[in-house]
Write a protein that holds these residues in place. Structure first.
Motif, PDB file in Angstrom:
ATOM      1  N   GLU A  50      12.440  14.511  -1.963  1.00 11.36           N
ATOM      2  CA  GLU A  50      12.861  13.845  -1.812  1.00 11.36           C
ATOM      3  C   GLU A  50      13.940  13.501  -0.724  1.00 11.36           C
ATOM      4  O   GLU A  50      14.839  13.921  -0.783  1.00 11.36           O
ATOM      5  CB  GLU A  50      12.847  12.789  -3.573  1.00 11.36           C
ATOM      6  CG  GLU A  50      12.530  11.937  -3.376  1.00 11.36           C
ATOM      7  CD  GLU A  50      12.893  10.953  -5.214  1.00 11.36           C
ATOM      8  OE1 GLU A  50      14.017  11.359  -5.480  1.00 11.36           O
ATOM      9  OE2 GLU A  50      12.095  10.693  -6.105  1.00 11.36           O
ATOM     10  N   PHE A  52       8.490   5.150  -1.948  1.00  8.26           N
ATOM     11  CA  PHE A  52       8.052   5.046  -1.125  1.00  8.26           C
ATOM     12  C   PHE A  52       6.894   6.689  -0.380  1.00  8.26           C
ATOM     13  O   PHE A  52       7.941   7.211  -0.312  1.00  8.26           O
ATOM     14  CB  PHE A  52       7.927   4.265   0.581  1.00  8.26           C
ATOM     15  CG  PHE A  52       8.446   1.977   0.251  1.00  8.26           C
ATOM     16  CD1 PHE A  52       7.225   1.402  -0.141  1.00  8.26           C
ATOM     17  CD2 PHE A  52       8.718   1.756   0.413  1.00  8.26           C
ATOM     18  CE1 PHE A  52       7.909  -0.104  -0.424  1.00  8.26           C
ATOM     19  CE2 PHE A  52      10.386   0.893   0.219  1.00  8.26           C
ATOM     20  CZ  PHE A  52       8.997  -0.338   0.152  1.00  8.26           C
ATOM     21  N   ARG A  53       5.479   6.017  -0.219  1.00 12.87           N
ATOM     22  CA  ARG A  53       5.516   7.183   0.697  1.00 12.87           C
ATOM     23  C   ARG A  53       5.759   7.459   1.926  1.00 12.87           C
ATOM     24  O   ARG A  53       5.913   6.730   2.871  1.00 12.87           O
ATOM     25  CB  ARG A  53       2.692   6.743   0.652  1.00 12.87           C
ATOM     26  CG  ARG A  53       2.558   6.766  -0.858  1.00 12.87           C
ATOM     27  CD  ARG A  53       1.491   6.780  -0.647  1.00 12.87           C
ATOM     28  NE  ARG A  53       0.767   7.164   0.057  1.00 12.87           N
ATOM     29  CZ  ARG A  53      -0.435   6.094   0.475  1.00 12.87           C
ATOM     30  NH1 ARG A  53      -0.936   5.722  -0.305  1.00 12.87           N
ATOM     31  NH2 ARG A  53      -0.543   6.731   1.366  1.00 12.87           N
ATOM     32  N   PRO A  54       5.562   8.567   1.841  1.00 12.14           N
ATOM     33  CA  PRO A  54       6.933   8.957   3.508  1.00 12.14           C
ATOM     34  C   PRO A  54       5.860   8.252   4.793  1.00 12.14           C
ATOM     35  O   PRO A  54       6.243   8.572   5.704  1.00 12.14           O
ATOM     36  CB  PRO A  54       6.870  10.620   3.198  1.00 12.14           C
ATOM     37  CG  PRO A  54       5.845  10.947   2.277  1.00 12.14           C
ATOM     38  CD  PRO A  54       5.166   9.990   1.592  1.00 12.14           C
ATOM     39  N   GLU A  55       4.719   7.899   4.647  1.00 15.10           N
ATOM     40  CA  GLU A  55       4.021   7.298   5.471  1.00 15.10           C
ATOM     41  C   GLU A  55       4.919   6.554   6.709  1.00 15.10           C
ATOM     42  O   GLU A  55       4.898   6.480   7.816  1.00 15.10           O
ATOM     43  CB  GLU A  55       2.396   7.501   6.168  1.00 15.10           C
ATOM     44  CG  GLU A  55       1.500   8.594   5.165  1.00 15.10           C
ATOM     45  CD  GLU A  55       1.611   8.388   3.509  1.00 15.10           C
ATOM     46  OE1 GLU A  55       2.236   9.149   2.816  1.00 15.10           O
ATOM     47  OE2 GLU A  55       0.676   7.749   3.235  1.00 15.10           O
ATOM     48  N   LEU A 112      11.597   8.946  -0.666  1.00 18.46           N
ATOM     49  CA  LEU A 112      10.082   9.341   0.039  1.00 18.46           C
ATOM     50  C   LEU A 112      10.180  10.884  -0.643  1.00 18.46           C
ATOM     51  O   LEU A 112      10.994  11.570   0.066  1.00 18.46           O
ATOM     52  CB  LEU A 112      10.080   9.313   1.434  1.00 18.46           C
ATOM     53  CG  LEU A 112      10.860   8.128   2.568  1.00 18.46           C
ATOM     54  CD1 LEU A 112      11.103   8.851   3.768  1.00 18.46           C
ATOM     55  CD2 LEU A 112      10.019   7.060   2.093  1.00 18.46           C
ATOM     56  N   LEU A 171       5.570   2.336  -4.565  1.00 20.73           N
ATOM     57  CA  LEU A 171       5.505   3.724  -5.394  1.00 20.73           C
ATOM     58  C   LEU A 171       6.403   3.511  -6.627  1.00 20.73           C
ATOM     59  O   LEU A 171       5.577   3.329  -8.009  1.00 20.73           O
ATOM     60  CB  LEU A 171       5.290   5.184  -4.751  1.00 20.73           C
ATOM     61  CG  LEU A 171       4.672   5.992  -3.823  1.00 20.73           C
ATOM     62  CD1 LEU A 171       5.905   7.241  -3.610  1.00 20.73           C
ATOM     63  CD2 LEU A 171       3.480   5.866  -4.954  1.00 20.73           C
ATOM     64  N   ASP A 220       1.008  -1.303  -0.139  1.00 21.34           N
ATOM     65  CA  ASP A 220      -0.093   0.269   0.324  1.00 21.34           C
ATOM     66  C   ASP A 220       0.684   1.496  -0.036  1.00 21.34           C
ATOM     67  O   ASP A 220       0.019   2.352  -0.084  1.00 21.34           O
ATOM     68  CB  ASP A 220      -0.352  -0.166   1.182  1.00 21.34           C
ATOM     69  CG  ASP A 220      -0.074  -0.033   2.717  1.00 21.34           C
ATOM     70  OD1 ASP A 220       0.663  -0.919   2.577  1.00 21.34           O
ATOM     71  OD2 ASP A 220      -0.733   0.032   3.435  1.00 21.34           O
ATOM     72  N   LEU A 221       1.974   1.104   0.561  1.00 20.90           N
ATOM     73  CA  LEU A 221       2.547   2.077   0.247  1.00 20.90           C
ATOM     74  C   LEU A 221       3.750   2.387  -0.379  1.00 20.90           C
ATOM     75  O   LEU A 221       4.558   3.283  -0.974  1.00 20.90           O
ATOM     76  CB  LEU A 221       4.194   2.659   2.109  1.00 20.90           C
ATOM     77  CG  LEU A 221       3.477   2.697   3.127  1.00 20.90           C
ATOM     78  CD1 LEU A 221       3.825   2.164   4.064  1.00 20.90           C
ATOM     79  CD2 LEU A 221       2.385   3.275   3.563  1.00 20.90           C
TER      80      LEU A 221
END
Lengths: 158, 162
Positions: free
Chosen positions: A69, A30-33, A87, A17, A14-15
Motif C-alpha cells: 500500500e 483509491f485504485r492506483p491508476e 493506493l 475503493l 470509478d477509482l
C-alpha cells in the motif's frame, strides 16, 4: 464521512475503493491508476486546497493481495486540514505514477519508497536509491527481507 | 609552576632529573591530544557537552578539535556507523599520521548498540583498531572523561614510536 471524502468519492467514483475517518482525519483508498489526477484535483480544487505533500511512504502486508500500500499524506495550509490517500499496489507490478511534476518534495520521498520497498514510480526523473548504497541488493523494509542479512561495503560480515 | 621551577627550587640551579625517553615522550604526548571528532548521530550532543566549558576537556590537553585527520592524533568516533559511511571512516583513519589512537564513543560504535539490522556496522572494531571503548547511550560526560584519562594512561605506558 468528512467533506474531502465526499467530494473525492463523487468526483472519482470509478477509482474509489474505501474510506474511513478517525479523530477528524480522513483516509481515502483509491485504485492506483488515478493518483496523478486525484493529486492534481486535491491541490487545485478551490474548496479542498491540499497544497502540501507532507509524506509518501508504503506498507508491506505479507500474505495480503494486493501486497503493498502506497500512502500519501496531504496537508492544506489555508484550511489546516490533513488527508491520507492510500493506493493498494500488487506484488507482481509494484508501480504507480510519480507525483514529481506536481510537488518537488515527491522526488526524495519516492526514491525512499523505491529504496526501501521496491515500488517503482513511473515518470520519476531520477529513481535511484537514496538511503542505501548502489550495490545494495533487495529492499530492506519488505517483510520478507531476511532480518539477519548483512551486506557490508567493507570489513568482515558482522 | 612548571617542572623546571620545581626542580630548581628543590634541588638548586644546576640540577637535572633523569627519566626514560619512552616515559618522557609518553608524558608529553598524553597531554597533547588533538581530536578528530567523527560525529554521526545523537551522541554528538553529549560530545558537545563534554568538550565545552562545563566539563572543560582542556584540563586534559584534549580540548582542541582538529577537522583535518592529517592534523589529529585521536580519532573519536561519536555515533552510529552505517555500512554506507564505513568506507569514509576507514579512509579518515588511514589519513591520520602516526602515532594515532581511536576512541569509540557510545554503545553504537562499541557494538552497534540496539541497531542490529541491515544498515548498521556492529562495532567499529570490525573496521579499525580501537583503543578505548566508552559505552553508554549516550555516555555521561564523566564517563567520557574517565575514558580520556584511561587513554592518557595507555599512552603513558605504551612503547613510544618516534
Amino acid at each position: 464521512m468528512g467533506r474531502a471524502t465526499d467530494i473525492l468519492r463523487a468526483r472519482f467514483a470509478d477509482l474509489f475503493l474505501d474510506a474511513h475517518e478517525q479523530h477528524g482525519d480522513e483516509t481515502v483508498v483509491f485504485r492506483p491508476e488515478g493518483i496523478v489526477a486525484i493529486a492534481t484535483f486535491l491541490r487545485s480544487d478551490a474548496e479542498l486546497q491540499f497544497n502540501v505533500l507532507m509524506d509518501v511512504t508504503a506498507v508491506d502486508y505479507p500474505g495480503r493481495s494486493p501486497r503493498f500500500e502506497v500512502v500519501y499524506h496531504f496537508y492544506s495550509l489555508p484550511r489546516r486540514a490533513r488527508l491520507r490517500v492510500k493506493l493498494p499496489v500488487p506484488e507482481d507490478q509494484p508501480a504507480v505514477d510519480s507525483l514529481t511534476p506536481l510537488w518537488k518534495s515527491a522526488n526524495w520521498y519516492e526514491r525512499e519508497v523505491w529504496d526501501m520497498f521496491g515500488i517503482r514510480f513511473q515518470g520519476h526523473p531520477n529513481l535511484k536509491r537514496i538511503l542505501m548504497y548502489e550495490s545494495f541488493e533487495g529492499h530492506p523494509l519488505r517483510k520478507d527481507y531476511p532480518i539477519k542479512k548483512r551486506q557490508p561495503l567493507i570489513g568482515p560480515m558482522n | 609552576m612548571g617542572l623546571k621551577q620545581v626542580v630548581t627550587r628543590v634541588f638548586g640551579d644546576d640540577s637535572f632529573i633523569t627519566t626514560k625517553l619512552d616515559a618522557a615522550i609518553g608524558w608529553s604526548r598524553k597531554y597533547s591530544l588533538f581530536m578528530y571528532p567523527f560525529v554521526t548521530a545523537c551522541c554528538g550532543m553529549e560530545y558537545m557537552s563534554v568538550s565545552s566549558s562545563h566539563y572543560d576537556l582542556d584540563r586534559f590537553g584534549a580540548a582542541f578539535p582538529r577537522f583535518s585527520p592529517r592534523q589529529a592524533d585521536v580519532l573519536i568516533v561519536v555515533g552510529t556507523i552505517s555500512h554506507k559511511i564505513a568506507p569514509v571512516l576507514t579512509r579518515v583513519y588511514e589519513q591520520m599520521t602516526e602515532p594515532k589512537w581511536v576512541i569509540a564513543f557510545g554503545v553504537c560504535t562499541c557494538t552497534g548498540g540496539f541497531y542490529d539490522n541491515y544498515a548498521t556496522v556492529q562495532g567499529i572494531d570490525t573496521l579499525i583498531p580501537v583503543d578505548i571503548y566508552i559505552p553508554g547511550c549516550p555516555p555521561r560526560p564523566e564517563t567520557v572523561i574517565q575514558g580520556i584519562m584511561m587513554l592518557q594512561e595507555k599512552i603513558q605506558k605504551q612503547k613510544q614510536e618516534y
